[in-house]
Write a protein that holds these residues in place. Sequence first.
Motif, PDB file in Angstrom:
ATOM      1  N   ALA A   1       0.820  -1.212   0.000  1.00  0.00           N
ATOM      2  CA  ALA A   1       0.000   0.000   0.000  1.00  0.00           C
ATOM      3  C   ALA A   1       0.854   1.261   0.000  1.00  0.00           C
ATOM      4  O   ALA A   1       0.420   2.318  -0.488  1.00  0.00           O
ATOM      5  CB  ALA A   1      -0.936  -0.010   1.212  1.00  0.00           C
ATOM      6  N   GLN A   2       2.087   1.134   0.519  1.00  0.00           N
ATOM      7  CA  GLN A   2       3.002   2.272   0.557  1.00  0.00           C
ATOM      8  C   GLN A   2       3.960   2.311  -0.636  1.00  0.00           C
ATOM      9  O   GLN A   2       4.871   3.138  -0.679  1.00  0.00           O
ATOM     10  CB  GLN A   2       3.809   2.246   1.851  1.00  0.00           C
ATOM     11  N   GLY A   3       3.757   1.405  -1.588  1.00  0.00           N
ATOM     12  CA  GLY A   3       4.562   1.431  -2.800  1.00  0.00           C
ATOM     13  C   GLY A   3       5.868   0.673  -2.719  1.00  0.00           C
ATOM     14  O   GLY A   3       6.813   0.988  -3.440  1.00  0.00           O
ATOM     15  N   VAL A   4       5.933  -0.353  -1.859  1.00  0.00           N
ATOM     16  CA  VAL A   4       7.151  -1.163  -1.719  1.00  0.00           C
ATOM     17  C   VAL A   4       6.788  -2.631  -1.959  1.00  0.00           C
ATOM     18  O   VAL A   4       5.907  -3.183  -1.284  1.00  0.00           O
ATOM     19  CB  VAL A   4       7.793  -1.002  -0.327  1.00  0.00           C
TER      20      VAL A   4
ATOM     21  N   GLU B   1      20.043   2.619  -3.595  1.00  0.00           N
ATOM     22  CA  GLU B   1      20.578   3.183  -2.358  1.00  0.00           C
ATOM     23  C   GLU B   1      19.735   4.341  -1.826  1.00  0.00           C
ATOM     24  O   GLU B   1      19.441   4.411  -0.626  1.00  0.00           O
ATOM     25  CB  GLU B   1      22.033   3.640  -2.574  1.00  0.00           C
ATOM     26  N   GLU B   2      19.349   5.265  -2.706  1.00  0.00           N
ATOM     27  CA  GLU B   2      18.564   6.414  -2.262  1.00  0.00           C
ATOM     28  C   GLU B   2      17.152   6.014  -1.844  1.00  0.00           C
ATOM     29  O   GLU B   2      16.535   6.668  -1.004  1.00  0.00           O
ATOM     30  CB  GLU B   2      18.502   7.471  -3.372  1.00  0.00           C
ATOM     31  N   GLN B   3      16.628   4.967  -2.436  1.00  0.00           N
ATOM     32  CA  GLN B   3      15.276   4.517  -2.108  1.00  0.00           C
ATOM     33  C   GLN B   3      15.222   3.656  -0.861  1.00  0.00           C
ATOM     34  O   GLN B   3      14.130   3.373  -0.350  1.00  0.00           O
ATOM     35  CB  GLN B   3      14.699   3.744  -3.307  1.00  0.00           C
ATOM     36  N   GLN B   4      16.380   3.250  -0.367  1.00  0.00           N
ATOM     37  CA  GLN B   4      16.384   2.373   0.804  1.00  0.00           C
ATOM     38  C   GLN B   4      15.772   3.063   2.019  1.00  0.00           C
ATOM     39  O   GLN B   4      15.105   2.426   2.833  1.00  0.00           O
ATOM     40  CB  GLN B   4      17.810   1.908   1.114  1.00  0.00           C
ATOM     41  N   ARG B   5      15.961   4.363   2.122  1.00  0.00           N
ATOM     42  CA  ARG B   5      15.345   5.099   3.237  1.00  0.00           C
ATOM     43  C   ARG B   5      13.823   5.035   3.159  1.00  0.00           C
ATOM     44  O   ARG B   5      13.138   4.953   4.181  1.00  0.00           O
ATOM     45  CB  ARG B   5      15.812   6.557   3.213  1.00  0.00           C
ATOM     46  N   ASP B   6      13.286   5.063   1.922  1.00  0.00           N
ATOM     47  CA  ASP B   6      11.835   4.972   1.762  1.00  0.00           C
ATOM     48  C   ASP B   6      11.335   3.579   2.157  1.00  0.00           C
ATOM     49  O   ASP B   6      10.253   3.442   2.734  1.00  0.00           O
ATOM     50  CB  ASP B   6      11.453   5.272   0.308  1.00  0.00           C
ATOM     51  N   VAL B   7      12.129   2.555   1.837  1.00  0.00           N
ATOM     52  CA  VAL B   7      11.756   1.195   2.237  1.00  0.00           C
ATOM     53  C   VAL B   7      11.713   1.094   3.758  1.00  0.00           C
ATOM     54  O   VAL B   7      10.761   0.554   4.337  1.00  0.00           O
ATOM     55  CB  VAL B   7      12.738   0.163   1.655  1.00  0.00           C
ATOM     56  N   LEU B   8      12.734   1.621   4.408  1.00  0.00           N
ATOM     57  CA  LEU B   8      12.789   1.545   5.868  1.00  0.00           C
ATOM     58  C   LEU B   8      11.675   2.358   6.517  1.00  0.00           C
ATOM     59  O   LEU B   8      11.113   1.943   7.543  1.00  0.00           O
ATOM     60  CB  LEU B   8      14.161   2.020   6.358  1.00  0.00           C
TER      61      LEU B   8
END
Length: 377
Positions: free
Chosen positions: A311-314, A359-366
């Motif tokens: 639902a959050q796009g991951v 790498e930059e998207q990893q913060r969004d995953v977390l």
Amino acid sequence: MIPFNKPYMTGKELWYIAQAHAKGHLAGDGGFTKQCHHWLEKTIGCQKALLTHSCTAGLEMAALLADLEPGDEVIMPSFTFVSTANAFVLRGAVPVFVDIRPDTLNLDERLIEAAITPRTRAIVPVHYAGVSCEMDAILEIARRHNLLVIEDAAQGLGSSYRRRPLGSMGELAALSFHETKNVIAGEGGALLVNVSRLAERAEIIREKGTNRSQFFRGQVDKYTWVDVGSSYLPGEIVAAFLVAQFEEVDAINRRRLLMWDVYHQALSSYEAEGLLRRPIVPGHCQHNAHMYYILLPDLARRTAVINSLKAQGVQSVFHYIPLHSAPAGKRYARTHGELPVTNNTSDRLLRLPLWVGMEEQQRDVLRALRVALEAKD
């Protein structure tokens, strides 16, 4: 949507493919294939490396080299991809499923000996997530019982056990270069041979049961059908793509390890709170950051986390459905013991996105994972 996987290109793949095209040799075993063989033999230290069109093909070749007869048994984990078992079932052999360790999720070496019968011919350790099985113990068991060890190192390129590369310890091993692996060729794999007595026959089996490789080396004046076999070669375009990947393998694995460490550090507090369990890598095992998984408390919680991430796009995924619970597993294999760790792990494991370039998207995953973990049911 942040995808679970995205194939990484080094930038040289198309250039090498163009060279293969210009040379006019697009079938297997051309110059790029030979470069791949040399690289694998030098890097892993195996006696012979042979590219195949998949890791599945490498495992099927290993099963042929094992000279299995109908009813022979092969010990392996149930927590693995279907190819591990299928390769041996195709020869009429019976996979014998043994439970996995609760820490590394690898074949539990402490349970192997009790599963051995007079029909046992081989042990197939699967190096899950690029973390080695306890190979010293497995090799010693195999030595005492005169069994082959066939490493399923599909996820293991760049990993090692007590400084020995995965794929270098069993008599035979198979690697994968599927697009979900660290080093890719779209589809592709390799058979690694570590004993000289099997090397020549491996070439023959790979070349449709002919001695074609000996003919091209000038060892025979014509080639003919001499053994069973099939067409296991990839074309030169696949090998050319793979050469570009091999040139960057150290850089690829370094970047993956950095992202793996970011996940591992960020999730330590959630592990302390009992919300999840992080991967465990023994100190004598060097892994390649093939994947980052978490173990959630139960199936319901995992389902809720997957849905929240989506639902959050991951995109996140689970695996495996244990082979012993599958229809074909019940038909063609047998189980040694109840496999409680396998069943429990299958319900709880969740894989997070991990690919070079995110790498930059990893913060969004977390950030999305934090929302999912802190949500009240």
